[in-house]
Write a protein that holds these residues in place. Structure first.
Motif, PDB file in Angstrom:
ATOM      1  N   ILE A 301       8.190   7.147  43.281  1.00 53.32           N
ATOM      2  CA  ILE A 301       8.347   8.032  42.121  1.00 53.32           C
ATOM      3  C   ILE A 301       8.737   7.229  40.888  1.00 53.32           C
ATOM      4  O   ILE A 301       9.500   6.271  40.975  1.00 53.32           O
ATOM      5  N   LYS A 302       8.184   7.587  39.754  1.00 46.87           N
ATOM      6  CA  LYS A 302       8.543   6.968  38.471  1.00 46.87           C
ATOM      7  C   LYS A 302       9.180   8.046  37.609  1.00 46.87           C
ATOM      8  O   LYS A 302       8.752   9.210  37.606  1.00 46.87           O
ATOM      9  N   ILE A 303      10.214   7.669  36.853  1.00 48.51           N
ATOM     10  CA  ILE A 303      10.975   8.638  36.060  1.00 48.51           C
ATOM     11  C   ILE A 303      11.114   8.161  34.623  1.00 48.51           C
ATOM     12  O   ILE A 303      11.405   6.987  34.368  1.00 48.51           O
ATOM     13  N   VAL A 304      10.927   9.080  33.711  1.00 46.70           N
ATOM     14  CA  VAL A 304      11.216   8.845  32.292  1.00 46.70           C
ATOM     15  C   VAL A 304      12.193   9.917  31.836  1.00 46.70           C
ATOM     16  O   VAL A 304      12.060  11.084  32.212  1.00 46.70           O
ATOM     17  N   SER A 305      13.191   9.509  31.051  1.00 49.72           N
ATOM     18  CA  SER A 305      14.195  10.471  30.599  1.00 49.72           C
ATOM     19  C   SER A 305      14.535  10.267  29.127  1.00 49.72           C
ATOM     20  O   SER A 305      14.637   9.134  28.654  1.00 49.72           O
ATOM     21  N   PHE A 306      14.728  11.368  28.414  1.00 45.28           N
ATOM     22  CA  PHE A 306      15.303  11.296  27.078  1.00 45.28           C
ATOM     23  C   PHE A 306      16.787  10.956  27.185  1.00 45.28           C
ATOM     24  O   PHE A 306      17.455  11.322  28.148  1.00 45.28           O
ATOM     25  N   ASP A 307      17.297  10.234  26.189  1.00 43.66           N
ATOM     26  CA  ASP A 307      18.712   9.891  26.054  1.00 43.66           C
ATOM     27  C   ASP A 307      19.158   8.867  27.102  1.00 43.66           C
ATOM     28  O   ASP A 307      18.342   8.149  27.665  1.00 43.66           O
ATOM     29  N   GLN A 308      20.440   8.828  27.375  1.00 45.52           N
ATOM     30  CA  GLN A 308      21.002   7.772  28.204  1.00 45.52           C
ATOM     31  C   GLN A 308      21.927   8.357  29.269  1.00 45.52           C
ATOM     32  O   GLN A 308      23.152   8.260  29.173  1.00 45.52           O
ATOM     33  N   PRO A 309      21.361   8.986  30.296  1.00 40.87           N
ATOM     34  CA  PRO A 309      22.187   9.615  31.332  1.00 40.87           C
ATOM     35  C   PRO A 309      23.009   8.606  32.119  1.00 40.87           C
ATOM     36  O   PRO A 309      22.561   7.485  32.365  1.00 40.87           O
ATOM     37  N   VAL A 310      24.212   9.020  32.481  1.00 42.51           N
ATOM     38  CA  VAL A 310      25.065   8.196  33.355  1.00 42.51           C
ATOM     39  C   VAL A 310      24.719   8.576  34.790  1.00 42.51           C
ATOM     40  O   VAL A 310      25.101   9.642  35.275  1.00 42.51           O
ATOM     41  N   LEU A 311      24.000   7.691  35.477  1.00 34.14           N
ATOM     42  CA  LEU A 311      23.512   8.003  36.823  1.00 34.14           C
ATOM     43  C   LEU A 311      24.587   7.746  37.879  1.00 34.14           C
ATOM     44  O   LEU A 311      25.483   6.923  37.675  1.00 34.14           O
ATOM     45  N   PRO A 312      24.499   8.435  39.027  1.00 36.28           N
ATOM     46  CA  PRO A 312      25.498   8.271  40.088  1.00 36.28           C
ATOM     47  C   PRO A 312      25.546   6.831  40.597  1.00 36.28           C
ATOM     48  O   PRO A 312      24.547   6.107  40.564  1.00 36.28           O
ATOM     49  N   ASN A 313      26.722   6.427  41.049  1.00 31.50           N
ATOM     50  CA  ASN A 313      26.879   5.083  41.623  1.00 31.50           C
ATOM     51  C   ASN A 313      25.944   4.904  42.815  1.00 31.50           C
ATOM     52  O   ASN A 313      25.729   5.820  43.609  1.00 31.50           O
ATOM     53  N   GLY A 314      25.394   3.721  42.923  1.00 29.66           N
ATOM     54  CA  GLY A 314      24.506   3.422  44.041  1.00 29.66           C
ATOM     55  C   GLY A 314      23.070   3.846  43.809  1.00 29.66           C
ATOM     56  O   GLY A 314      22.223   3.702  44.694  1.00 29.66           O
ATOM     57  N   THR A 315      22.783   4.358  42.607  1.00 32.85           N
ATOM     58  CA  THR A 315      21.419   4.783  42.293  1.00 32.85           C
ATOM     59  C   THR A 315      20.558   3.565  41.978  1.00 32.85           C
ATOM     60  O   THR A 315      20.934   2.723  41.169  1.00 32.85           O
ATOM     61  N   ASP A 316      19.395   3.465  42.628  1.00 31.61           N
ATOM     62  CA  ASP A 316      18.525   2.322  42.340  1.00 31.61           C
ATOM     63  C   ASP A 316      17.167   2.751  41.783  1.00 31.61           C
ATOM     64  O   ASP A 316      16.231   1.960  41.721  1.00 31.61           O
ATOM     65  N   TYR A 317      17.060   4.015  41.355  1.00 24.66           N
ATOM     66  CA  TYR A 317      15.805   4.477  40.757  1.00 24.66           C
ATOM     67  C   TYR A 317      15.642   3.849  39.372  1.00 24.66           C
ATOM     68  O   TYR A 317      16.601   3.745  38.602  1.00 24.66           O
ATOM     69  N   ASP A 318      14.444   3.445  39.083  1.00 22.51           N
ATOM     70  CA  ASP A 318      14.143   2.844  37.793  1.00 22.51           C
ATOM     71  C   ASP A 318      13.808   3.958  36.801  1.00 22.51           C
ATOM     72  O   ASP A 318      12.727   4.554  36.879  1.00 22.51           O
ATOM     73  N   VAL A 319      14.742   4.243  35.919  1.00 23.66           N
ATOM     74  CA  VAL A 319      14.557   5.325  34.951  1.00 23.66           C
ATOM     75  C   VAL A 319      14.288   4.712  33.573  1.00 23.66           C
ATOM     76  O   VAL A 319      15.133   4.030  33.010  1.00 23.66           O
ATOM     77  N   LYS A 320      13.096   4.968  33.051  1.00 23.07           N
ATOM     78  CA  LYS A 320      12.745   4.505  31.716  1.00 23.07           C
ATOM     79  C   LYS A 320      13.359   5.468  30.705  1.00 23.07           C
ATOM     80  O   LYS A 320      13.223   6.688  30.839  1.00 23.07           O
ATOM     81  N   LEU A 321      14.032   4.927  29.697  1.00 17.77           N
ATOM     82  CA  LEU A 321      14.782   5.756  28.763  1.00 17.77           C
ATOM     83  C   LEU A 321      14.098   5.865  27.399  1.00 17.77           C
ATOM     84  O   LEU A 321      13.596   4.871  26.861  1.00 17.77           O
ATOM     85  N   ILE A 322      14.110   7.078  26.866  1.00 20.14           N
ATOM     86  CA  ILE A 322      13.675   7.331  25.497  1.00 20.14           C
ATOM     87  C   ILE A 322      14.959   7.528  24.692  1.00 20.14           C
ATOM     88  O   ILE A 322      15.573   8.598  24.713  1.00 20.14           O
ATOM     89  N   LYS A 323      15.379   6.486  24.003  1.00 21.76           N
ATOM     90  CA  LYS A 323      16.664   6.519  23.309  1.00 21.76           C
ATOM     91  C   LYS A 323      16.495   7.049  21.882  1.00 21.76           C
ATOM     92  O   LYS A 323      15.660   6.572  21.127  1.00 21.76           O
ATOM     93  N   ILE A 355      13.757  14.835   8.045  1.00 18.15           N
ATOM     94  CA  ILE A 355      13.671  13.403   8.294  1.00 18.15           C
ATOM     95  C   ILE A 355      13.630  13.177   9.805  1.00 18.15           C
ATOM     96  O   ILE A 355      14.597  13.478  10.515  1.00 18.15           O
ATOM     97  N   LEU A 356      12.503  12.671  10.302  1.00 19.28           N
ATOM     98  CA  LEU A 356      12.331  12.418  11.733  1.00 19.28           C
ATOM     99  C   LEU A 356      12.345  10.917  11.973  1.00 19.28           C
ATOM    100  O   LEU A 356      11.525  10.182  11.420  1.00 19.28           O
ATOM    101  N   LEU A 357      13.272  10.471  12.802  1.00 14.50           N
ATOM    102  CA  LEU A 357      13.462   9.043  13.067  1.00 14.50           C
ATOM    103  C   LEU A 357      12.767   8.633  14.360  1.00 14.50           C
ATOM    104  O   LEU A 357      12.604   9.433  15.279  1.00 14.50           O
ATOM    105  N   GLU A 358      12.368   7.381  14.405  1.00 16.40           N
ATOM    106  CA  GLU A 358      11.597   6.882  15.548  1.00 16.40           C
ATOM    107  C   GLU A 358      12.495   6.634  16.771  1.00 16.40           C
ATOM    108  O   GLU A 358      13.540   5.985  16.663  1.00 16.40           O
ATOM    109  N   PRO A 359      12.092   7.116  17.942  1.00 20.53           N
ATOM    110  CA  PRO A 359      12.828   6.831  19.183  1.00 20.53           C
ATOM    111  C   PRO A 359      12.507   5.430  19.686  1.00 20.53           C
ATOM    112  O   PRO A 359      11.525   4.815  19.253  1.00 20.53           O
ATOM    113  N   ILE A 360      13.333   4.947  20.601  1.00 19.75           N
ATOM    114  CA  ILE A 360      13.119   3.621  21.194  1.00 19.75           C
ATOM    115  C   ILE A 360      12.922   3.793  22.697  1.00 19.75           C
ATOM    116  O   ILE A 360      13.711   4.459  23.365  1.00 19.75           O
ATOM    117  N   ILE A 361      11.857   3.205  23.242  1.00 16.24           N
ATOM    118  CA  ILE A 361      11.592   3.279  24.679  1.00 16.24           C
ATOM    119  C   ILE A 361      12.104   2.005  25.349  1.00 16.24           C
ATOM    120  O   ILE A 361      11.721   0.889  24.988  1.00 16.24           O
TER     121      ILE A 361
END
Length: 362
Positions: A301-323, A355-361
């Protein structure tokens, strides 16, 4: 309201008469705010309006943690003079307020910091109201801060804010407000936010580039400005990639861990997916917990998420962030608000800005 008179004036009149008749004696503590609210069946905001008038007139004084006390009649003129001096000092202390629905979300903590840093440079102080997605609490903060003489508001609205009638009061009182992150379409004001469409588009394109063909989309309620636009970006990227969004794996609800957890488990019981787009950070946390409980491999599974979630300890999923550029949103919101305050003093009304600002991936 009774006989056309607001409740707070009725309360002020009755308390003043009790003091003048000696029912509340000099130096004596009057009933607590809780007791008075119960007696008059009013909110604390209403009661405090009455007490503020009595304090300004030199009838009472308040000591934090101890209560409200009657000022001796012979000292009332002196108390009035002190209160007037305090008002003059207050005029020199320029201030604005910022209201956010949940300070623990990284987007809002960043907005507050950006606004605070800019305002400090401009010799303004900042009052914070964390209204917990509660429109009544949001209204109370607006009313309380307005009474304190703040010059304007930075507001991050949410889907319940339409129930807050005090926005109309701000307009009547000509108090400027700026929307940061999320607007209310029924009220015209400046908006400073992330380009949500582009952020979702880029995040979805990333999933497609990693070979994902069946991508689930989870977001907060679609009546939200950000949810609607993030879905638009998701759909655009899917269609450009030759993929059709599947309604069976698209879920909208409250932005909570529980919604993310329950929704992804429900989806994966019925559908075989290889990608997940999460539009909100608490939803992402719930998704990751569910995947872990279901023993889904990070390779499946591949995951993309908006913002910067604090993931549970021991999580090894690769989550791409839209900051989101949260600090910049706060800083620019403060800058625009101060411009509006200056324009108000000059009697100028310029066109509202979006005013819409650019997100960072990352």
């Amino acid at each position: 309201m009774k006989n056309g008179m607001p409740d707070y004036l009725i309360i002020e009149k009755e308390l003043r008469e009790k003091i003048e008749k000696g029912e509340y004696k000099s130096g004596e503590r009057i009933p607590t705010e809780v007791q008075l609210c119960e007696k008059y069946k009013v909110s604390r905001i209403t009661l405090r309006k009455a007490l503020s008038i009595l304090e300004a007139e030199g009838y009472i004084y308040r000591i934090t943690g101890k209560g409200t006390f009657v000022i001796p009649s012979e000292k009332r003129d002196e108390a009035k003079i002190i209160k007037e001096r305090q008002k003059e000092i207050k005029k020199l202390n320029k201030g604005v307020a910022i209201l956010v629905p949940c300070i623990t979300f990284t987007i809002f903590s960043g907005i507050v910091r950006g606004a605070e840093d800019y305002l400090r440079e401009e010799n303004y102080h900042l009052l914070l109201g964390n209204y917990d997605n509660n429109p009544e609490k949001e209204r109370e903060y607006m009313e309380m801060f307005t009474e304190r003489g703040i010059e304007g508001f930075i507001v991050s609205a949410n889907y319940f804010s339409n129930q807050n009638s005090y926005y109309e009061e701000l307009i009547k009182k000509n108090i400027p407000f700026v929307f940061a992150d999320t607007p209310l379409e029924k009220f015209k004001a400046d908006l400073i936010a992330t380009n949500n469409i582009k952020g979702a588009y880029l995040g979805t394109k990333y999933l497609i580039s990693r070979g994902c063909k069946k991508i689930a989309f989870l977001s907060a309620l679609m009546i939200l400005y950000s949810s609607e636009r993030r879905f638009m970006g998701f759909r655009k990227a899917m269609e450009e990639g030759g993929l059709k969004p599947d309604e069976k794996i698209i879920k909208h609800g409250y932005a909570t861990e529980e919604f993310g957890y329950d929704s992804i488990k429900e989806i994966m019981k019925k559908e075989k997916i290889d990608g997940i787009f999460s539009a909100n950070e608490p939803i992402t946390v719930g998704i990751v917990k569910a995947l872990k409980d279901m023993n889904i491999s990070k390779d499946d599974i591949k995951i993309v998420s908006f913002d910067q979630p604090v993931l549970p300890n021991g999580t090894d999923y690769d989550v791409k962030l839209i900051k989101q550029p949260r600090y910049e949103i706060g800083k620019i919101s403060a800058k625009i608000l101060l411009e509006r305050i200056k324009e108000k003093k000059k009697g100028i009304n310029s066109i509202y800005k979006e005013i819409l600002l650019e997100p960072i991936i990352e």
